[in-house]
Design a protein around this motif. Structure first.
Motif, PDB file in Angstrom:
ATOM      1  N   TRP A 422      21.873   5.285  12.234  1.00  0.00           N
ATOM      2  CA  TRP A 422      21.026   6.090  13.120  1.00  0.00           C
ATOM      3  C   TRP A 422      19.661   6.357  12.485  1.00  0.00           C
ATOM      4  O   TRP A 422      18.626   6.265  13.145  1.00  0.00           O
ATOM      5  N   GLN A 423      19.648   6.666  11.202  1.00  0.00           N
ATOM      6  CA  GLN A 423      18.389   6.968  10.529  1.00  0.00           C
ATOM      7  C   GLN A 423      17.450   5.751  10.526  1.00  0.00           C
ATOM      8  O   GLN A 423      16.248   5.867  10.768  1.00  0.00           O
ATOM      9  N   VAL A 424      18.029   4.569  10.255  1.00  0.00           N
ATOM     10  CA  VAL A 424      17.204   3.354  10.240  1.00  0.00           C
ATOM     11  C   VAL A 424      16.710   3.027  11.650  1.00  0.00           C
ATOM     12  O   VAL A 424      15.551   2.621  11.844  1.00  0.00           O
ATOM     13  N   ALA A 425      17.575   3.203  12.638  1.00  0.00           N
ATOM     14  CA  ALA A 425      17.172   2.947  14.019  1.00  0.00           C
ATOM     15  C   ALA A 425      16.052   3.895  14.442  1.00  0.00           C
ATOM     16  O   ALA A 425      15.112   3.493  15.145  1.00  0.00           O
ATOM     17  N   LYS A 426      16.167   5.161  14.019  1.00  0.00           N
ATOM     18  CA  LYS A 426      15.123   6.128  14.353  1.00  0.00           C
ATOM     19  C   LYS A 426      13.806   5.740  13.690  1.00  0.00           C
ATOM     20  O   LYS A 426      12.727   5.840  14.296  1.00  0.00           O
ATOM     21  N   GLU A 427      13.847   5.260  12.454  1.00  0.00           N
ATOM     22  CA  GLU A 427      12.627   4.839  11.767  1.00  0.00           C
ATOM     23  C   GLU A 427      12.031   3.600  12.438  1.00  0.00           C
ATOM     24  O   GLU A 427      10.805   3.479  12.552  1.00  0.00           O
ATOM     25  N   GLU A 496      26.857   4.241  18.597  1.00  0.00           N
ATOM     26  CA  GLU A 496      26.946   3.308  17.477  1.00  0.00           C
ATOM     27  C   GLU A 496      27.167   1.873  17.923  1.00  0.00           C
ATOM     28  O   GLU A 496      26.814   0.925  17.214  1.00  0.00           O
ATOM     29  N   SER A 497      27.727   1.696  19.112  1.00  0.00           N
ATOM     30  CA  SER A 497      28.000   0.336  19.589  1.00  0.00           C
ATOM     31  C   SER A 497      26.799  -0.289  20.291  1.00  0.00           C
ATOM     32  O   SER A 497      26.848  -1.463  20.661  1.00  0.00           O
ATOM     33  N   LYS A 498      25.736   0.506  20.519  1.00  0.00           N
ATOM     34  CA  LYS A 498      24.556  -0.038  21.188  1.00  0.00           C
ATOM     35  C   LYS A 498      23.931  -1.133  20.314  1.00  0.00           C
ATOM     36  O   LYS A 498      23.853  -1.004  19.100  1.00  0.00           O
ATOM     37  N   SER A 499      23.442  -2.182  20.972  1.00  0.00           N
ATOM     38  CA  SER A 499      22.896  -3.339  20.244  1.00  0.00           C
ATOM     39  C   SER A 499      21.374  -3.249  20.155  1.00  0.00           C
ATOM     40  O   SER A 499      20.681  -3.227  21.184  1.00  0.00           O
ATOM     41  N   ILE A 500      20.871  -3.206  18.935  1.00  0.00           N
ATOM     42  CA  ILE A 500      19.420  -3.232  18.703  1.00  0.00           C
ATOM     43  C   ILE A 500      18.927  -4.673  18.599  1.00  0.00           C
ATOM     44  O   ILE A 500      17.806  -4.989  18.981  1.00  0.00           O
ATOM     45  N   GLY A 501      19.786  -5.537  18.099  1.00  0.00           N
ATOM     46  CA  GLY A 501      19.382  -6.934  17.957  1.00  0.00           C
ATOM     47  C   GLY A 501      19.063  -7.591  19.280  1.00  0.00           C
ATOM     48  O   GLY A 501      18.179  -8.459  19.359  1.00  0.00           O
ATOM     49  N   ASP A 502      19.781  -7.202  20.355  1.00  0.00           N
ATOM     50  CA  ASP A 502      19.524  -7.807  21.669  1.00  0.00           C
ATOM     51  C   ASP A 502      18.098  -7.559  22.139  1.00  0.00           C
ATOM     52  O   ASP A 502      17.525  -8.379  22.860  1.00  0.00           O
ATOM     53  N   ILE A 503      17.523  -6.419  21.753  1.00  0.00           N
ATOM     54  CA  ILE A 503      16.166  -6.094  22.192  1.00  0.00           C
ATOM     55  C   ILE A 503      15.171  -7.116  21.648  1.00  0.00           C
ATOM     56  O   ILE A 503      14.313  -7.633  22.384  1.00  0.00           O
ATOM     57  N   PHE A 504      15.313  -7.444  20.366  1.00  0.00           N
ATOM     58  CA  PHE A 504      14.356  -8.389  19.764  1.00  0.00           C
ATOM     59  C   PHE A 504      14.655  -9.830  20.160  1.00  0.00           C
ATOM     60  O   PHE A 504      13.743 -10.658  20.230  1.00  0.00           O
ATOM     61  N   LEU A 505      15.935 -10.146  20.412  1.00  0.00           N
ATOM     62  CA  LEU A 505      16.247 -11.472  20.936  1.00  0.00           C
ATOM     63  C   LEU A 505      15.667 -11.660  22.336  1.00  0.00           C
ATOM     64  O   LEU A 505      15.237 -12.755  22.712  1.00  0.00           O
ATOM     65  N   LYS A 506      15.635 -10.576  23.089  1.00  0.00           N
ATOM     66  CA  LYS A 506      15.117 -10.613  24.459  1.00  0.00           C
ATOM     67  C   LYS A 506      13.638 -11.004  24.499  1.00  0.00           C
ATOM     68  O   LYS A 506      13.190 -11.707  25.409  1.00  0.00           O
ATOM     69  N   TYR A 507      12.870 -10.544  23.491  1.00  0.00           N
ATOM     70  CA  TYR A 507      11.421 -10.774  23.497  1.00  0.00           C
ATOM     71  C   TYR A 507      10.978 -11.799  22.447  1.00  0.00           C
ATOM     72  O   TYR A 507       9.792 -11.897  22.154  1.00  0.00           O
TER      73      TYR A 507
END
Length: 882
Positions: A422-427, A496-507
């Motif tokens: 969470w901390q890294v995602a927030k940063e 916690e299960s939300k995917s951050i990688g999908d966002i950058f793969l999308k663009y």
């Protein structure tokens, strides 16, 4: 012309100074009504024809008489003023042409209310095919036609009357009061209401010399006083009549501002001098003035200084006055906030409760609390410029997400103990938000104002310069705004299960499109900013003003524009950190790996594209530097490998002792010599300057034509020499090209290995070392002795002069090249003919090196005729070089 003659006879002409200074709408209305009444009476009145009377010298001007015939006007000549009454006729409206509006003849005609014009008016009408213009005042030329001029700051009536008279003589209109119809203000000072209004409306403010210089050019037929090139020479500079002093600036900044002051028409003196009119203060450093300023002294912020230069006019001081830190108003506000009151304990307790509440909200909120400006440098990676912490940025750019304005009860609950993921995602979200704000700052503070139409003082930069500086910044902002919005939605609805990688793969595909153009041309963008800042004071002032704003964090435009170059590596590091804190069971683990891989592919593509762009730029530089360079040198698969400076040691490819530059490409070799006389034959695009070509093209040789590379041994008379054994497609034998390297940076051994490697790649051979052959200089008569001696240079100069003289006195118009080709053709057609004794003698003088050559391969480009004209053919024999 009936209405015109009625106007002339009815209205008459008033005094020149009075009619020009005391103008009113009542007079204009009366003239319009008179024209209407005159038009209604046209049918009742007889037709009156215009007749031109050439007064004295004007009757001797053949060009003037020819122009009158072209516009089909009757004319007569007049030698003295006494003939005016005899020429007066009700059938004609007389128009007098006078060469000089300063002599006594003009004064007599003016007093008699005659219609007087100058020769330029007639010539201009003849050129355009128009009738003579009507003017109730004397009109010498039309260089100020359609200009409405107002005056301010003139105390001497004689000077004002003189200027007004000249304006009327050139077709201009005078207005006493300044309004929106005024096109130019002629100012004798930089104060007053008219001056302020002109600055606010962006009306050009001119010096009186503008009118005088325009009058000096009155006889130029196509001259117009309002063209930019002429008008800009006489604009009132921003700091005219100003004496400035500077307080609180560094020595470098102070020197720069003093130079700008002189450049903009002002002067400067040390701080405290009573003659100063303005004191420029660095408000961020100076807290208190070292002396009590007089009432006549303007104490202003530095923004007034740069704003005046940007507007190209003196800005109003009231908007930029410097306020002391210990003003009564500030003291009063501080006293109201003081806690040293009888109820200070209660206030301290209330303050502690407020701080505790803010602390709890910060812990439970996914968004960081606002920091004071001094803490903006302590942010995490990628947020060195955190403009989101200023109130202005949140208003202008919407940095604070909408979810922050909602109640915490409606948002998704966040666990009290936040995970490392969470901390890294927030940063990651925080740095992305800061990055978007930086891009928005670049566009809104810099690009949009520069692109605005109707800028005061004209455009600051040309459109092509703006495009070069900002490039694809708007496209980058669009993509990263979408990424930020997706990250914001993920953070607000965290799981916690939300995917951050999908966002950058999308663009990822969008990132590949938008980043290479910007990164590849960033250096060009930086160079354009530096060049324009030096050459254009208004752009320099524009950058200074915006750099001082809190949104920029006191960083320059170049420092802001480097952020896109740094952003993708920063994101890759954060995604790597996020992957470390993601468990193996989390499906986002593999997605993050793919996202990191896609970012690496984007950066690899950027680097590869940047390398290709730089390679293409190097080829363009060669084309610009070499005069006559073939266009087929430009190719997408071609790249420059090495440049070597040499001296020719033989008669090929040019005279012995000439400086030759070799450009080694991956598939060909460009040979060029130093030009004897540099002529600027290349025209650069508008706004760009490029030095003239310093080299002259000799030959573009495919590497497949190089059969052997000869490394000449070092001897007392031969240093740093090498030779190329070449088989041109037009020759039956090999040609030897020998050179001496003059550059000490590249060793000869490295250069020869590099050359052989690319020759081997071109002819698809793996053994590049077999192409190098070591030889003695005596075998090829190669000698580098006395190449730089005075005698050698004089000999070369005499040889060149001799060739020029021979060409100059040659009566044969048939090219020598054509003759030689014809001779060779006739010789080849004779079957069974044996060579002459002279030919045998020439061929026997040259050693055979045919055994060095491999199997002949087809060449891409045939060798030019200089090999046919000057080549030393190496005959085939059984002699082998050992």
């Amino acid at each position: 012309m009936a209405d015109n003659s009625t106007l002339a006879s009815t209205t008459g002409s008033t005094g020149l100074a009075d009619s020009s200074i005391f103008d009113s709408k009542v007079v204009e209305t009366s003239k319009e009504n008179l024209c209407i009444r005159s038009a209604s009476c046209v049918e009742e009145m007889p037709q009156i024809e215009t007749r031109v009377i050439l007064v004295q010298e004007s009757g001797k001007q053949e060009e003037l008489i020819k122009a009158l015939k072209e516009i089909k006007l009757p004319f007569v000549k007049m030698e003295s003023v006494e003939e005016v009454k005899s020429l007066d006729s009700p059938e004609f409206e007389n128009v007098f042409i006078v060469m000089d509006f300063q002599d006594s003849v003009f004064n007599e005609l003016y007093k008699a209310d005659c219609r007087v014009i100058g020769p330029p008016v007639v010539l201009n009408c003849a050129e355009k095919g128009e009738p003579l213009p009507f003017a109730c005042r004397p009109l010498y030329c039309t260089s100020m036609m359609n200009l409405v001029i107002c005056f301010t700051g003139f105390r001497k009536k004689e000077e004002l009357v003189r200027l007004v008279t000249l304006v009327h003589h050139m077709g201009g209109v005078i207005r006493k009061d300044f309004n929106s119809k005024v096109t130019h203000l002629v100012a004798n000072c930089t104060q007053g209401e008219k001056f302020r209004v002109a600055v606010s409306l962006g009306t050009p403010i001119m010096k009186p010399e503008w009118i005088y210089k325009a009058w000096e050019r009155r006889d130029e037929q196509d001259f117009c006083a309002s063209v930019d090139d002429f008008r800009n020479e006489f604009k009132v500079p921003p700091f005219q009549d100003c004496i400035l002093s500077f307080l609180g600036f560094s020595d470098e900044e102070k020197t720069n501002m003093e130079e700008m002051t002189k450049m903009q028409g002002g002067n400067y003196l040390p701080v405290g001098d009573e003659r100063c009119t303005h004191l420029i203060v660095e408000e961020n450093i100076v807290k208190e003035l070292p002396f009590e300023p007089s009432k006549k002294l303007y104490v202003v912020k530095q923004e007034w200084f740069w704003g005046s230069i940007q507007m190209d006019a003196r800005a109003g001081e009231t908007m930029y006055l410097y306020e002391k830190a210990n003003t009564p108003e500030l003291k009063k506000s501080v006293s109201l906030l003081s806690l040293n009151t009888p109820n200070s304990n209660r206030k301290r307790r209330r303050l502690k409760e407020t701080l505790a509440q803010l602390s709890r909200e910060a812990d439970s909120s996914p968004f960081p609390p606002r920091k004071r400006p001094s803490a903006e440098h302590s942010l995490s990676i990628g947020s060195l410029l955190d403009i989101s912490n200023t109130p202005e940025s949140s208003i202008n750019y919407g940095e604070t997400p909408k979810s922050c304005t909602k109640s915490t009860k409606n948002s998704t609950p966040v666990p009290s103990k936040q995970s490392a993921r969470w901390q890294v995602a927030k940063e990651l979200y925080q740095t992305e938000s800061n990055y978007v704000n930086i891009l928005a700052t670049i566009i809104q503070l810099f690009q949009v104002p520069l692109e605005e139409e109707g800028q005061r003082g004209g455009p600051i930069l040309a459109p092509e310069e703006i495009k070069t500086i900002f490039g694809s910044i708007p496209d980058i902002l669009d993509v990263h705004t979408k990424i930020k919005d997706d990250l914001e939605d993920l953070i607000v609805n965290w799981d916690e299960s939300k995917s951050i990688g999908d966002i950058f793969l999308k663009y990822s595909k969008d990132l590949v499109k938008i980043y290479p153009p910007f990164v590849n041309f960033f250096e060009m963008s930086k160079e354009t900013i530096i060049k324009c800042e030096k050459q254009k004071p208004r752009f320099h002032a524009f950058l200074k003003i915006n750099q001082a704003k809190p949104e920029c964090g006191r960083q320059s435009l170049v420092e802001l524009l480097i952020r896109p170059v740094q952003r993708l590596p920063s994101v890759a590091l954060l995604l790597n950190d996020l992957k470390k804190h993601t468990s193996e069971e989390n499906p986002d683990k593999s997605t993050l790996e793919k996202a990191i891989g896609s970012l690496k592919e984007v950066m690899t593509h950027i680097n590869e594209d940047k390398r290709k762009t730089e390679a293409q730029k190097q080829i363009f530089d060669v084309v610009y530097e070499v005069d006559g360079c073939p266009a087929n040198l430009l190719s997408s698969h071609r790249s420059l490998v090495q440049r070597v400076e040499t001296i020719s040691l033989g008669e090929l490819p040019c005279d012995r002792g000439e400086q030759v530059t070799l450009f080694l490409f991956n598939d060909c070799l460009e040979i060029a010599r130093k030009r004897h006389k540099v002529i600027g034959t290349f025209r650069s695009p508008p706004g760009h300057t490029r030095p003239p070509a310093s080299l002259k093209h000799i030959h573009l040789m495919p590497l497949s034509q190089i059969k052997k590379v000869l490394d000449i041994r070092e001897t007392e008379d031969c240093h740093n020499a090498f030779a190329l054994l070449v088989r041109p497609p037009t020759e039956q034998a090999n040609v030897l090209l020998s050179f001496q390297m003059t550059s000490e940076e590249l060793p000869k051994e490295n250069w020869l290995k590099m050359l052989c490697r690319h020759v081997a790649n071109t002819i698809c051979k793996a053994d590049a070392e077999n192409l190098i052959y070591t030889a003695d200089p005596e075998s090829f008569e190669v000698n580098t002795k006395d190449m730089d001696s005075t005698l050698s240079r004089a000999s070369r100069a005499i040889k060149k002069t001799s060739k020029k003289v021979t060409r100059a006195f040659s009566f044969s118009k048939t090219p020598k090249r054509a003759l030689r080709r014809a001779l060779m053709t006739s010789q080849s057609s004779a079957e069974g003919r044996s060579p002459s004794s002279n030919e045998k003698h020439v061929m026997s003088r040259l050693a055979s090196t045919s055994s060095l050559a491999g199997i002949p391969s087809p060449s891409l480009v045939s060798l030019p005729a200089f090999f046919e004209r000057r080549s030393h053919t190496l005959s085939r024999s059984t002699t082998h070089l050992i």
